[in-house]
Design a protein around this motif. Structure first.
Motif, PDB file in Angstrom:
ATOM      1  N   THR A  12       0.873  -1.240  -0.153  1.00  0.00           N
ATOM      2  CA  THR A  12       0.026  -0.128  -0.083  1.00  0.00           C
ATOM      3  C   THR A  12       0.997   1.317  -0.112  1.00  0.00           C
ATOM      4  OG1 THR A  12      -1.563  -1.328   1.243  1.00  0.00           O
ATOM      5  CG2 THR A  12      -1.933   1.301   1.299  1.00  0.00           C
ATOM      6  N   VAL A  13       0.791   2.194  -1.106  1.00  0.00           N
ATOM      7  CA  VAL A  13       1.465   3.287  -1.242  1.00  0.00           C
ATOM      8  C   VAL A  13       0.506   4.488  -1.002  1.00  0.00           C
ATOM      9  CG1 VAL A  13       3.205   4.378  -2.531  1.00  0.00           C
ATOM     10  CG2 VAL A  13       2.924   1.829  -2.640  1.00  0.00           C
ATOM     11  N   PRO A  14       0.774   5.246   0.032  1.00  0.00           N
ATOM     12  CA  PRO A  14      -0.007   6.874  -0.110  1.00  0.00           C
ATOM     13  C   PRO A  14       0.512   7.617  -1.480  1.00  0.00           C
ATOM     14  CG  PRO A  14       1.081   6.422   2.148  1.00  0.00           C
ATOM     15  CD  PRO A  14       1.714   4.889   1.099  1.00  0.00           C
ATOM     16  N   ASN A  15      -0.534   8.191  -2.133  1.00  0.00           N
ATOM     17  CA  ASN A  15      -0.429   8.756  -3.261  1.00  0.00           C
ATOM     18  C   ASN A  15       0.514   9.816  -3.000  1.00  0.00           C
ATOM     19  OD1 ASN A  15      -1.966   7.080  -4.732  1.00  0.00           O
ATOM     20  ND2 ASN A  15      -3.783   8.000  -4.474  1.00  0.00           N
ATOM     21  N   GLY A  16       0.470  10.659  -1.837  1.00  0.00           N
ATOM     22  CA  GLY A  16       1.273  12.065  -1.898  1.00  0.00           C
ATOM     23  C   GLY A  16       3.014  11.413  -1.831  1.00  0.00           C
ATOM     24  N   GLN A  17       2.977  10.273  -1.405  1.00  0.00           N
ATOM     25  CA  GLN A  17       4.648   9.847  -1.239  1.00  0.00           C
ATOM     26  C   GLN A  17       5.316   9.158  -2.513  1.00  0.00           C
ATOM     27  OE1 GLN A  17       5.175   7.773   2.431  1.00  0.00           O
ATOM     28  NE2 GLN A  17       3.682   8.576   3.389  1.00  0.00           N
ATOM     29  N   ILE A  18       4.475   9.403  -3.788  1.00  0.00           N
ATOM     30  CA  ILE A  18       4.890   8.863  -4.936  1.00  0.00           C
ATOM     31  C   ILE A  18       5.798   9.813  -5.543  1.00  0.00           C
ATOM     32  CG2 ILE A  18       4.339   7.839  -7.180  1.00  0.00           C
ATOM     33  CD1 ILE A  18       1.703   6.806  -5.967  1.00  0.00           C
ATOM     34  N   VAL A  19       7.057   9.453  -5.853  1.00  0.00           N
ATOM     35  CA  VAL A  19       7.992  10.277  -6.264  1.00  0.00           C
ATOM     36  C   VAL A  19       8.236  10.209  -7.870  1.00  0.00           C
ATOM     37  CG1 VAL A  19      10.294  11.294  -6.341  1.00  0.00           C
ATOM     38  CG2 VAL A  19       9.337  10.490  -4.163  1.00  0.00           C
ATOM     39  N   LYS A  20       8.178   8.733  -8.201  1.00  0.00           N
ATOM     40  CA  LYS A  20       8.596   8.493  -9.630  1.00  0.00           C
ATOM     41  C   LYS A  20       7.636   7.059 -10.016  1.00  0.00           C
ATOM     42  CE  LYS A  20      12.036   7.138 -12.875  1.00  0.00           C
ATOM     43  NZ  LYS A  20      13.333   7.006 -13.104  1.00  0.00           N
ATOM     44  N   VAL A  21       6.850   7.263 -11.251  1.00  0.00           N
ATOM     45  CA  VAL A  21       6.024   5.825 -11.831  1.00  0.00           C
ATOM     46  C   VAL A  21       6.805   5.586 -12.913  1.00  0.00           C
ATOM     47  CG1 VAL A  21       3.911   5.122 -12.193  1.00  0.00           C
ATOM     48  CG2 VAL A  21       4.100   6.717 -10.263  1.00  0.00           C
ATOM     49  N   VAL A  22       7.103   4.327 -12.953  1.00  0.00           N
ATOM     50  CA  VAL A  22       7.535   3.609 -14.023  1.00  0.00           C
ATOM     51  C   VAL A  22       6.267   2.699 -14.518  1.00  0.00           C
ATOM     52  CG1 VAL A  22       9.060   2.120 -15.341  1.00  0.00           C
ATOM     53  CG2 VAL A  22       9.908   3.829 -13.558  1.00  0.00           C
ATOM     54  N   ASN A  23       5.748   3.056 -15.434  1.00  0.00           N
ATOM     55  CA  ASN A  23       4.726   2.098 -15.962  1.00  0.00           C
ATOM     56  C   ASN A  23       5.057   0.948 -17.108  1.00  0.00           C
ATOM     57  OD1 ASN A  23       2.180   0.863 -16.850  1.00  0.00           O
ATOM     58  ND2 ASN A  23       1.005   2.700 -16.698  1.00  0.00           N
ATOM     59  N   LEU A  24       5.252  -0.263 -16.666  1.00  0.00           N
ATOM     60  CA  LEU A  24       5.872  -1.337 -17.461  1.00  0.00           C
ATOM     61  C   LEU A  24       4.637  -1.809 -18.366  1.00  0.00           C
ATOM     62  CD1 LEU A  24       7.806  -3.169 -14.662  1.00  0.00           C
ATOM     63  CD2 LEU A  24       8.481  -1.507 -16.357  1.00  0.00           C
ATOM     64  N   SER A  25       3.328  -1.407 -18.387  1.00  0.00           N
ATOM     65  CA  SER A  25       2.544  -2.153 -19.411  1.00  0.00           C
ATOM     66  C   SER A  25       1.513  -0.957 -19.949  1.00  0.00           C
ATOM     67  CB  SER A  25       1.714  -2.913 -18.274  1.00  0.00           C
ATOM     68  OG  SER A  25       0.988  -2.444 -17.360  1.00  0.00           O
ATOM     69  N   LYS A  26       1.997   0.108 -20.295  1.00  0.00           N
ATOM     70  CA  LYS A  26       1.176   1.293 -20.827  1.00  0.00           C
ATOM     71  C   LYS A  26       1.455   1.246 -22.507  1.00  0.00           C
ATOM     72  CE  LYS A  26       0.185   5.948 -20.529  1.00  0.00           C
ATOM     73  NZ  LYS A  26      -1.215   5.626 -20.249  1.00  0.00           N
ATOM     74  N   ASP A  27       0.501   0.693 -23.298  1.00  0.00           N
ATOM     75  CA  ASP A  27       0.389   0.756 -24.587  1.00  0.00           C
ATOM     76  C   ASP A  27       1.373  -0.496 -25.226  1.00  0.00           C
ATOM     77  OD1 ASP A  27      -1.121   2.993 -24.808  1.00  0.00           O
ATOM     78  OD2 ASP A  27       0.429   4.427 -24.731  1.00  0.00           O
ATOM     79  N   TRP A  28       2.443  -0.406 -24.947  1.00  0.00           N
ATOM     80  CA  TRP A  28       3.301  -1.440 -25.262  1.00  0.00           C
ATOM     81  C   TRP A  28       4.381  -1.795 -24.713  1.00  0.00           C
ATOM     82  CZ3 TRP A  28       8.430  -0.433 -27.158  1.00  0.00           C
ATOM     83  CH2 TRP A  28       8.555   0.776 -27.764  1.00  0.00           C
ATOM     84  N   ALA A  29       5.183  -2.911 -24.675  1.00  0.00           N
ATOM     85  CA  ALA A  29       6.555  -3.278 -23.676  1.00  0.00           C
ATOM     86  C   ALA A  29       7.449  -3.567 -24.692  1.00  0.00           C
ATOM     87  CB  ALA A  29       6.022  -3.903 -22.605  1.00  0.00           C
ATOM     88  N   ARG A  30       8.771  -3.779 -24.252  1.00  0.00           N
ATOM     89  CA  ARG A  30       9.924  -4.435 -24.788  1.00  0.00           C
ATOM     90  C   ARG A  30      10.620  -5.290 -23.971  1.00  0.00           C
ATOM     91  NH1 ARG A  30      13.706   0.003 -27.296  1.00  0.00           N
ATOM     92  NH2 ARG A  30      11.951   0.005 -28.910  1.00  0.00           N
ATOM     93  N   ALA A  31      10.802  -6.375 -24.655  1.00  0.00           N
ATOM     94  CA  ALA A  31      11.537  -7.446 -23.970  1.00  0.00           C
ATOM     95  C   ALA A  31      12.786  -7.331 -24.550  1.00  0.00           C
ATOM     96  CB  ALA A  31      11.066  -8.984 -24.220  1.00  0.00           C
TER      97      ALA A  31
END
Length: 285
Positions: free
Chosen positions: A176-195
């Motif tokens: 569980t992460v409080p939204n106000g403490q989020i500094v950086k988000v890396v989305n690994l599943s947005k639109d497309w990904a790369r292996a």
């Protein structure tokens, strides 16, 4: 005389039960029923989104579906919070507390709790922008840098509200992460990904031959009926990524559907290892 006083007190209490007391009970029951109804509507909407996802040809949720799923949860949370606050005020008013008279004490209490409430306000504002900007949604695989935490939180988004984000990591643990403490988000599943697969081989091998083998592996993988639906195009060989005296790394990349890069990467590594072994070329460690 005492009997008369008791009779009057009993009559007043009975009248209160028939009047404000009954209204309080009805308000509480109404809030509970509305909560059940709102939760039912939210679950029905999310089940419909999930059913469309399972019945469609796509193997992953669309960005719009993920956003609608998260938005349904947030809207339900906000509506229920407002309803509970309003019902609480009405219950206090019917119990004889002057709601207008609570304004001054509430202001003093708000000032006293101001510093503590800053974190909550910060979480809610951050959650609002997370949702409106569609940084991630339900079902996304994300990596989140949290203030004051040495390690990043990584996992699949299971719940999003205006205040918190709930993830489930690869070990099945709920984070569980409080939204106000989020500094950086890396989305690994947005639109497309790369292996990306780095193949370590000895520096003495024929680079041209290794590239040909990797090209063959990519072509065969793209033609595989089981693997092709996960790939957006044929895997490509990028060439030598790293070179030392006795070893070089040749990189192979494949564009995949969002969230499927890990599965594709594992399958390609198995195929590459088998192909090199058949040609008598061993991977170095």
């Amino acid at each position: 005389m005492d009997t008369a006083i008791q009779t009057m007190g009993s009559t007043d209490f009975t009248n209160w039960l028939r009047g404000p007391g009954l209204e309080i009970v009805l308000l509480i029951l109404g809030a509970m029923l509305f909560s059940r109804f709102a939760t039912f509507i939210r679950d029905r909407i999310t089940r419909k989104i999930d059913a469309q996802f399972r019945s469609s040809d796509a193997l992953v949720r669309s960005e719009a579906a993920k956003h609608r799923h998260a938005l349904a949860q947030v809207v339900t949370w906000v509506v229920l919070t407002i309803v509970y606050v309003l019902v609480g005020m009405e219950v206090l008013r019917r119990m004889g507390f002057g709601v207008s008279g609570l304004v001054a004490p509430a202001a003093v209490l708000g000032a006293a709790l101001g510093f503590g409430a800053q974190r909550i306000v910060q979480d809610i504002l951050a959650g609002f922008f997370l949702i409106t900007e569609r940084q991630y949604g339900f079902g996304d695989v994300v990596r989140i840098a949290v203030t004051g935490a040495a390690e990043q939180a990584e996992g699949t988004v299971e719940d999003v509200t205006l205040r918190i984000t709930t993830l489930r990591n690869a070990d099945g643990e709920v984070v569980t992460v409080p939204n106000g403490q989020i500094v950086k988000v890396v989305n690994l599943s947005k639109d497309w990904a790369r292996a990306a697969i780095d193949v370590p081989v000895a520096a003495s091998v024929d680079i041209t031959r290794v590239n040909e083998i990797l090209h063959q592996v990519g072509t065969q993988a793209y033609q595989d009926p089981r693997l092709k639906p996960l790939l957006l195009d044929e895997p490509t060989v990028m060439g030598v990524e790293d070179l030392t005296v006795d070893q070089m790394n040749i990189r192979m990349v494949a564009r995949t559907l969002p969230g499927k890069q890990f599965e594709v990467g594992r399958e390609l590594r198995v195929r590459v290892a088998a192909a090199l072994r058949r040609e008598g070329i061993s991977e170095t460690t």
